[in-house]
Motif scaffolding. Structure first.
Motif, mmCIF file in Angstrom:
data_model
loop_
_atom_site.group_PDB
_atom_site.id
_atom_site.type_symbol
_atom_site.label_atom_id
_atom_site.label_comp_id
_atom_site.label_asym_id
_atom_site.label_seq_id
_atom_site.Cartn_x
_atom_site.Cartn_y
_atom_site.Cartn_z
ATOM 1 N N LYS A 31 49.045 11.077 26.773
ATOM 2 C CA LYS A 31 49.287 11.804 25.528
ATOM 3 C C LYS A 31 49.975 13.124 25.848
ATOM 4 N N VAL A 32 51.102 13.358 25.177
ATOM 5 C CA VAL A 32 51.902 14.562 25.401
ATOM 6 C C VAL A 32 52.039 15.293 24.068
ATOM 7 N N PRO A 33 51.550 16.529 23.977
ATOM 8 C CA PRO A 33 51.682 17.266 22.711
ATOM 9 C C PRO A 33 53.121 17.718 22.481
ATOM 10 N N SER A 34 53.491 17.804 21.211
ATOM 11 C CA SER A 34 54.821 18.292 20.844
ATOM 12 C C SER A 34 54.670 19.337 19.746
ATOM 13 N N PRO A 35 55.428 20.419 19.823
ATOM 14 C CA PRO A 35 55.361 21.432 18.769
ATOM 15 C C PRO A 35 56.175 21.054 17.532
ATOM 16 N N HIS A 36 56.885 19.938 17.597
ATOM 17 C CA HIS A 36 57.787 19.523 16.526
ATOM 18 C C HIS A 36 57.132 18.497 15.609
ATOM 19 N N SER A 37 57.797 18.236 14.492
ATOM 20 C CA SER A 37 57.363 17.167 13.586
ATOM 21 C C SER A 37 57.522 15.815 14.288
ATOM 22 N N VAL A 38 56.927 14.797 13.721
ATOM 23 C CA VAL A 38 57.082 13.448 14.263
ATOM 24 C C VAL A 38 58.558 13.056 14.252
ATOM 25 N N LYS A 39 59.249 13.287 13.147
ATOM 26 C CA LYS A 39 60.663 12.912 13.047
ATOM 27 C C LYS A 39 61.498 13.639 14.100
ATOM 28 N N GLN A 40 61.314 14.954 14.224
ATOM 29 C CA GLN A 40 62.100 15.715 15.195
ATOM 30 C C GLN A 40 61.778 15.278 16.620
ATOM 31 N N THR A 41 60.517 15.037 16.914
ATOM 32 C CA THR A 41 60.122 14.595 18.260
ATOM 33 C C THR A 41 60.743 13.234 18.562
ATOM 34 N N ALA A 42 60.713 12.324 17.582
ATOM 35 C CA ALA A 42 61.318 11.002 17.777
ATOM 36 C C ALA A 42 62.833 11.136 17.966
ATOM 37 N N ASP A 43 63.467 12.002 17.167
ATOM 38 C CA ASP A 43 64.905 12.253 17.338
ATOM 39 C C ASP A 43 65.192 12.775 18.745
ATOM 40 N N ASN A 44 64.356 13.710 19.204
ATOM 41 C CA ASN A 44 64.530 14.277 20.551
ATOM 42 C C ASN A 44 64.369 13.199 21.622
ATOM 43 N N LEU A 45 63.385 12.312 21.442
ATOM 44 C CA LEU A 45 63.160 11.248 22.418
ATOM 45 C C LEU A 45 64.355 10.298 22.457
ATOM 46 N N VAL A 46 64.847 9.897 21.295
ATOM 47 C CA VAL A 46 66.019 9.011 21.238
ATOM 48 C C VAL A 46 67.200 9.662 21.965
ATOM 49 N N ALA A 47 67.445 10.931 21.703
ATOM 50 C CA ALA A 47 68.552 11.634 22.353
ATOM 51 C C ALA A 47 68.358 11.684 23.870
ATOM 52 N N GLU A 109 51.397 11.984 14.082
ATOM 53 C CA GLU A 109 50.886 13.226 13.500
ATOM 54 C C GLU A 109 49.361 13.141 13.509
ATOM 55 N N THR A 110 48.728 14.102 14.177
ATOM 56 C CA THR A 110 47.268 14.156 14.231
ATOM 57 C C THR A 110 46.791 15.440 13.566
ATOM 58 N N ASP A 111 45.488 15.587 13.446
ATOM 59 C CA ASP A 111 44.929 16.824 12.897
ATOM 60 C C ASP A 111 45.286 18.031 13.755
ATOM 61 N N ASN A 112 45.576 17.787 15.042
ATOM 62 C CA ASN A 112 45.896 18.872 15.977
ATOM 63 C C ASN A 112 47.385 19.003 16.250
ATOM 64 N N GLY A 113 48.220 18.319 15.493
ATOM 65 C CA GLY A 113 49.659 18.394 15.699
ATOM 66 C C GLY A 113 50.232 17.068 16.156
ATOM 67 N N THR A 114 51.494 17.094 16.502
ATOM 68 C CA THR A 114 52.211 15.887 16.909
ATOM 69 C C THR A 114 51.933 15.576 18.369
ATOM 70 N N ILE A 115 51.754 14.284 18.666
ATOM 71 C CA ILE A 115 51.620 13.849 20.055
ATOM 72 C C ILE A 115 52.509 12.632 20.297
ATOM 73 N N LEU A 116 52.980 12.509 21.524
ATOM 74 C CA LEU A 116 53.634 11.300 21.997
ATOM 75 C C LEU A 116 52.585 10.550 22.806
ATOM 76 N N VAL A 117 52.505 9.242 22.633
ATOM 77 C CA VAL A 117 51.496 8.434 23.325
ATOM 78 C C VAL A 117 52.164 7.192 23.900
ATOM 79 N N TYR A 118 51.834 6.898 25.153
ATOM 80 C CA TYR A 118 52.353 5.677 25.770
ATOM 81 C C TYR A 118 51.372 5.174 26.817
ATOM 82 N N HIS A 119 51.501 3.880 27.126
ATOM 83 C CA HIS A 119 50.690 3.290 28.180
ATOM 84 C C HIS A 119 51.275 3.689 29.535
ATOM 85 N N ALA A 120 50.425 4.148 30.422
ATOM 86 C CA ALA A 120 50.878 4.488 31.775
ATOM 87 C C ALA A 120 51.438 3.231 32.437
#
Length: 153
Positions: A31-47, A109-120
């Motif tokens: 789990k990696v926290p992000s200060p951005h919205s889900v949409k912006q974080t996803a856009d950043n990941l795609v880029a 989007e969680t109660d504590n902000g946006t997170i990225l989650v993936y299987h190791a």
């Protein structure tokens, strides 16, 4: 009396093994926290994925899917991507790993902000009987760490 002790022992073993499985499952998710919205974080990941030369295969918007059936959930997207140079050797060595590839990263989007989650990737190796030191697994681990860090900058 012996029967009660045996049942207690079996229950203790079951609870211990269940806790161990739950613990293993917890450590398989990164789990990696992000200060951005889900949409912006996803856009950043795609880029970041595209800049790294990998391919984005799909982007799934679970919240939009929910809205289409009049159900609300917090923002939740999944980006599905991969690099055949890394994934193909894994699938060659363990064909059933194709169930887990290409890589999926959920942005939630969680109660504590946006997170990225993936299987190791190590959990992928373990699930499909690959050695922990499989060359592609190490490279996937590094790539996911770098890509999710860039998405959350």
């Amino acid at each position: 009396m012996l029967n009660v002790a045996f049942k207690s022992l079996l229950l203790a073993l079951f609870l211990t093994s269940s806790a161990m499985v739950a613990k293993a499952a917890d450590t398989d998710l990164v789990k990696v926290p992000s200060p951005h919205s889900v949409k912006q974080t996803a856009d950043n990941l795609v880029a970041a994925v595209e800049k790294a030369g990998a391919k984005v295969f799909a982007r799934v918007d679970h919240a939009a899917g929910g809205k289409s059936v009049d159900m609300e959930i917090p923002a939740n997207q999944v980006v599905i991507f991969g690099n055949p140079k890394l994934g193909t050797p894994v699938i060659r060595d363990a064909p059933e790993a194709g169930l887990d590839l290409p890589i999926r990263v959920a942005i939630i989007e969680t109660d504590n902000g946006t997170i990225l989650v993936y299987h190791a990737p190590a959990s992928l190796a373990a699930a499909h009987g690959l050695p922990a030191d499989h060359p592609s697994i190490g490279k996937m681990t590094g790539a996911l760490k770098n890509l999710t860090a860039k998405a959350s900058e």
